[in-house]
Every structure is written in C-alpha cells, then in structure tokens.
Design an enzyme around this catalytic site. Structure first.
Site, PDB file in Angstrom:
ATOM      1  N   GLU A  36      76.341 -30.604  28.060  1.00 54.00           N
ATOM      2  CA  GLU A  36      75.390 -30.750  29.596  1.00 54.00           C
ATOM      3  C   GLU A  36      74.743 -29.610  29.959  1.00 54.00           C
ATOM      4  O   GLU A  36      73.888 -29.234  30.597  1.00 54.00           O
ATOM      5  CB  GLU A  36      76.120 -31.609  30.497  1.00 54.00           C
ATOM      6  CG  GLU A  36      76.662 -32.881  29.982  1.00 54.00           C
ATOM      7  CD  GLU A  36      75.705 -33.800  29.601  1.00 54.00           C
ATOM      8  OE1 GLU A  36      74.280 -33.613  29.957  1.00 54.00           O
ATOM      9  OE2 GLU A  36      75.854 -34.737  28.813  1.00 54.00           O
TER      10      GLU A  36
ATOM     11  N   HIS B 296      71.724 -28.433  28.378  1.00 54.83           N
ATOM     12  CA  HIS B 296      70.552 -28.827  29.225  1.00 54.83           C
ATOM     13  C   HIS B 296      70.337 -28.148  30.502  1.00 54.83           C
ATOM     14  O   HIS B 296      69.069 -28.120  30.557  1.00 54.83           O
ATOM     15  CB  HIS B 296      70.969 -30.625  29.466  1.00 54.83           C
ATOM     16  CG  HIS B 296      70.891 -31.471  28.318  1.00 54.83           C
ATOM     17  ND1 HIS B 296      69.717 -31.696  27.745  1.00 54.83           N
ATOM     18  CD2 HIS B 296      71.565 -32.694  27.947  1.00 54.83           C
ATOM     19  CE1 HIS B 296      70.017 -32.795  26.927  1.00 54.83           C
ATOM     20  NE2 HIS B 296      71.081 -33.252  27.096  1.00 54.83           N
TER      21      HIS B 296
END
Length: 650
Positions: free
Chosen positions: A440, A443
C-alpha cells in the site's frame, strides 16, 4: 493542504448538490466563451474536479473506515447526485465540441487532451439523445449496485460468530490471536471467531478442530447469497453499456483505457502463466496431501484444510511459522522503519503531525523534499467493526498547478486491517502484514511523488488500470530482502534485533507454494475477464467458474462455495475485466525489482532515484511501457515474474 473534516453528515448531500450546481454554472460559462486555449478551458475543468474530489473523498473514505448508519445514509444519498453530474458532464456536447478545438503544445497537456476526448467518446458523447439517457440510467444503477454489493458483504461478515468453548480447540493458535478471541459469556470463558480477516485467517491457519475450520470456511464462502441477484443485474447492465457504446462486450470496452491491447492478449498471457505454474503446482499439492496424511491420517484433503496443513508443512520444511515473526514486527516500529527506508531511497523526509483525523489510532505525517513541504500521508492500520475488510490506498489531494498558477500538494490515506493492540501486547504484525504495508505504501508514493503540473495526469491519475499495481508490487518485493527486514525487525519487549536465522527462513519460505498461488490468481483473473466477454446469468456464473477451475483448481472447492458473492474487486471496486492487472503489472514489478536489487543494501540507491524520476514522478503523463523503456532502456520480461517466484521455465 486540506483539513480532514465533514461539517455535517445530515446535510452533506444538500451541500454536495449546491456545489454541483455551482460547477454546472461554471462549466456552462466556459462552453459559451470564445476561448479555445488549453489554459482557459482544460485548466479550470481540472480545478473543478479537484474541488469536487477534495469535498467528497472524506465521506467516501469515512464510509469505508468508520461505517455507520449516518455515513451510509449520506453516502447513498450522494451517489445519485454524483452519478447524474458525471453523466451530464460526460455527455455535454457543447463542452466536447469546445475541447475538440483545443490545441496543446506541452506534452502533459497533449496527454490530458487526448485522454479527455477518449473518455468523452467512451461515455457516449456521439450517441443519440435517447441512448444517452439510457446510459446515464445504467451508470447510476451500477454505482448503486456496487454499494449494495459491498454493504451486503459487510453486513454478512459482521453477522457471523463462531463460539468455541473448549480450550483444546484453540490450542496451537498464536497467543495474541487467542487473546483477541477470548471473551466471557455468562461468566464462562469462550473463544469467539468472526469472518473479519484477522480472526478468520487465524483459525483457518492454526485452528486444530477440522469441523470448526469447515464451519468457518463454509460461512465465509457462502456469505451474502443475496449478492447473486446483484451480480446478475450488474452483468446485464455492463453488457448493455458496452453494446450501447459499440463494443462486442464489456471486456473490449474496458481495454480501451488499459495497457493490454487485446482480449486475446490478456487470455493468452494468463494461460501462459497457468501453463508455466501447473507442473510445479501439482508437485506442491502432492507434497501437501502426503504431509496431511502422514501427520493426521487425512486422506481427503479439503480446501478448508489447505491453510492449516500448509502452515504446518512450512514450519516442518523451514522451521518457520509466520506467527514467530510477530513479536519482531511491532506495528509502530515497522511503520517507522518503512518511512526511514522510503526517506533514504527517495530523498525525502517524514515528520509526524497532529491534525484532525477520523479515529484516535490514525497516524499522520507530512512529507518534505529539499526542505519544502511536499505532501501528507495518513495511516489507519488496525481492524475494527466499522471498517471494511482488506487493505487499500485512497488518494485525496493531488500535486498540480491550477489555473491561477498556484501549486497544490498531494495527500493520501493508507488503510489496513492489522490485529489491534490487546491489554498485554501492542499491535504485532505477521510478515505477510509487513508485505501488505509495503504494497500500500508503494501505491501511496506513486501518488505522493507525482510532480506533473496537470492534475489529470499527476500521481495515480491517468495511469492505466492494468499497470497501477506496478509500484505497489515493486515495493512489496523488498519486504523479503534481509537488508530491509533488519531495519524493521526488533522484539517488542526488549528491542533485540530479529535473528539472521529467522530472516533467512522468511526469505527461504517466500516462494512456498508459489505455483499454487499463481494458479489461484489466474483463476480469479480468467473468471473475471471471461465473465465480461459475454452475458452470464444465474447458474451460468457458477458454471463458468467451475469450468475455469478444471484447469486452475487442482483441489476442487465444495459445491456450496460461492466465491463470486464476495468478489468485491470486480463487483464493488474498479477491477471489472481488470483483475488480470495484478499479474500484468507484476511482470513490470518483477523485472524492475531485479534491476534495482542490491544483495547487500537491499536497494540499488542510484536505480531507486531513477525509478522515482522516470516512473513515480511521471504519473500518467506517458504510457507506462514508454516510461519503463525511458528508465531501463528495454521492455520488461515475463521470465522475470517466473524467476521472482522460483518457477522453472523453458
């Protein structure tokens, strides 16, 4: 940067309606002017989109992380307003005609212009009026159905509890998971397990009672049966939408904005992966079956046994149990270590800040680059009843220069569902959780490091859906590297470093059952893609899944399994006809990983800076294949993906 707040949930839809009306008036004014310059038309339009996102994102985020009747009511009331507005804009002929006349010299502006015209055409700008109205109605219903699917799943997940009375039936679970499950009913100690992922996985992986594993698995794989009707309606509408826009099916429509250029290309890629993985997968399953029989006399290994015996086999082969790593991965320490790694590699710093947040456990940091404020990141990492399952990054603000010449800074939310702290221990992570956090964060930095001046192609904006996972997968690969793990792993009680022997076991066990894992992902990808190649309804959906499993599922799931009822990625997220993206992007990430790998330091710092310059900071300004070639001077190799998983290939 914005302050996170929602003034009033009750009046939110009315405030949104007023904002949308104001934007309608501004857009009408733009279309009536004689101006046809990029700066006079497409710059202000991007500013409007920014204002709308900054206003609405806090509600959509809150509905996912602090779900309540109030957030759900405000969210559901807002969806039709947004859908109607976006449909109007997508079918605004005067605006389209105005944009068609724009000429742009700057490369970023040319990309924004090309994307804008493409999106207008994909939204039916050329359709007759009655078909435009129908498309608007379809889009509205699809957004409502996605929300219904998600809510059904959340409600079903929260509605189930498995209560275990005997201590022997939780023997073998990690102590922290036992503590999390332990409760009292009428003065008697019992252990409660739910379908929330940390709880569910804990019992499926370590729970010794086979009957309870089967019961829990059945509850999980039969959740939300009412979603069958939702799925039928979603598929009907998507096929109708594709046909209206002149495409054979929804898969063809979806590929118009993707890196992959054909349906056959996607399917042949997936089958190539499956074919490469199958021989090793058969060996992996045979080994697991033999182990289960030898260990407990299990001659009929079932899907609900796989996680349990896989964990035992992994421990036997590598003397490694993922739970053993938990004391060394204290959540706060891991997060600090990750921030230090990102800082060192990419030349930025993080500074903790106290700002308004939605929950007391949220941690917030400001990013600085060259001593100047460059963005903000929020971490919400622990599971709770009000939060939907899974892990994700949600972008909020974006780096760009607006029509007035003012620079805006980016912000993003990183959300996970890690086990929370208990009375006796802080929040401790499995190594798998560490990998998730790296994913994550990959991202997040893709969005936060974006340096484009044009909002529509800055950060993750304008990045093709099937390559948007590249930066996340790329970063997660490094979570297995010894040099990186040493910066994260310290025992939560006495801060002793994680032993080298344990690091070696993490690395050695990385590709345990890798081929079976690839087959599972290929199964999901083929099911999703083929499901959108023609209209499937009712039992046809299950029949398609079972036909794909003839190749990909070496151990057949029980007949009651209805995986599709919980497949949020494609029915409540943006992955319809795009789940293949994970593997498609992983070719890029694996190839880039080997290019940047340094055995001693983990990362080749020079390559890391190049990655930031050529990939992360560029956002959607160019096609990813072009950015990749500019960075490394070549195309990524599929063989790198097989190498990453230790799979032999001819």
């Amino acid at each position: 940067m914005e302050t996170f707040r929602i003034a009033n949930l009750e009046t939110f839809p009315q405030t949104l309606a007023a904002l949308l009306d104001e934007q309608r008036r501004t857009i009408e004014t733009l279309t009536r002017t004689e101006e046809t310059g990029y700066g006079e038309i497409l710059k202000p339009l991007q500013d409007l989109e920014d204002a709308l996102d900054r206003f609405f994102t806090p509600l959509s985020h809150l509905n996912s992380v602090m779900n309540s009747d109030a957030t759900q009511k405000a969210y559901e009331a807002s969806l039709p307003l947004l859908s109607k507005f976006h449909s109007e804009m997508a079918q605004n002929v005067p605006l389209f005609k105005k944009i068609e006349r724009i000429e742009a010299d700057d490369p970023q502006q040319r990309k924004v212009l090309a994307n804008s015209l493409r999106d207008f055409r994909l939204s039916g700008i050329d359709l007759p009026e009655n078909e435009k109205k129908r498309l608007e109605a379809i889009n509205l219903e699809l957004s409502e159905l996605a929300n219904t699917f998600s809510q059904n799943l959340l409600d079903a997940t929260n509605a189930y509890e498995l209560i275990i009375e005997k201590e022997a039936d939780v023997a073998g679970l990690p102590r922290t998971d036992i503590e999390a499950a332990r409760t009292e009913i009428d003065g008697k100690v019992v252990y409660t397990f739910t379908l929330q992922i940390p709880s569910y996985l804990a019992y499926m992986t370590y729970g010794p009672n086979r009957g309870y594993r089967q019961e829990l698995s059945k509850a999980y794989s039969t959740r939300a049966p009412e979603n069958a009707e939702v799925i039928d309606r979603i598929l009907t509408l998507k096929q109708e939408k594709a046909a209206l826009l002149g495409f054979e099916n929804y898969a063809e429509y979806a590929l118009q904005t993707r890196d992959a250029d054909s349906q056959d290309g996607v399917l042949s890629f997936l089958h190539q992966l499956a074919d490469s993985a199958l021989p090793q997968a058969r060996e992996e399953l045979a080994e697991l079956k033999a182990f289960a029989e030898e260990t407990d006399g299990i001659t009929d290994l079932a899907t609900y046994d796989v996680a349990y015996y896989s964990e035992k086999l992994k421990k036997a082969k590598f003397d490694y149990d993922d739970a053993v790593t938990k004391p060394y991965f204290e959540q706060s320490r891991v997060l600090e270590g990750l921030l230090e790694i990102v800082s060192e590699l990419f030349g930025i710093t993080f500074q903790a800040v106290e700002v308004p947040v939605w929950h007391e456990r949220v941690k917030t940091y400001d990013l600085y680059e060259d001593n100047a404020l460059a963005g903000r990141i929020y971490f919400d990492l622990e599971t709770r009843r009000e939060k939907r399952g899974g892990a994700w990054m949600h972008d909020w603000e974006t780096h760009f220069v607006d029509a007035e010449g003012k620079k805006h800074l980016p912000s993003a939310f990183v959300v996970c569902n890690f086990a929370p702290a208990s009375e006796s221990t802080p929040s401790l992570l499995r190594h798998d959780d560490v990998v998730t956090l790296f994913h994550e964060m990959g991202h997040a930095i893709h969005h936060l490091f974006g340096r484009a001046n044009e909002r529509a192609v800055s950060g993750i904006n304008g990045v093709a859906w099937d390559v948007v996972e590249f930066p996340s997968q790329f970063l997660e690969n490094f979570a297995y590297e010894p040099a990186i793990i040493r910066k994260l792993g310290f025992h939560y009680k006495d801060q002793t470093p994680i032993p080298d022997a344990l690091i070696e076991k993490i690395k050695a066990s990385k590709n345990f059952q890798a081929a079976l894992g690839i087959l599972r992902q290929v199964e999901f990808s083929l099911f999703d893609f083929m499901l959108h190649q023609k209209l499937y309804q009712g039992e046809e959906v299950q029949a398609l899944l079972e036909s794909i499993r003839e190749k990909t599922s070496l151990l057949k799931p029980p007949a009651y399994n209805r995986f599709q009822h919980g497949f949020s990625h494609i029915f409540a997220g943006g992955y319809a006809a795009g789940y293949y993206s994970y593997k498609w992007a992983e070719v890029l990430s694996a190839d880039a990983f080997f290019a940047c790998l340094d055995e001693e330091d983990g990362f080749d710092k020079a390559k890391a800076r190049g990655y930031k310059t050529h990939i992360l900071s560029q956002g959607g300004t160019k096609e990813m294949s072009r950015l990749y070639a500019e960075w490394l001077g070549r195309k990524p190799q599929v063989e790198s993906l097989l190498k990453l998983y230790g799979i032999a290939h001819g």
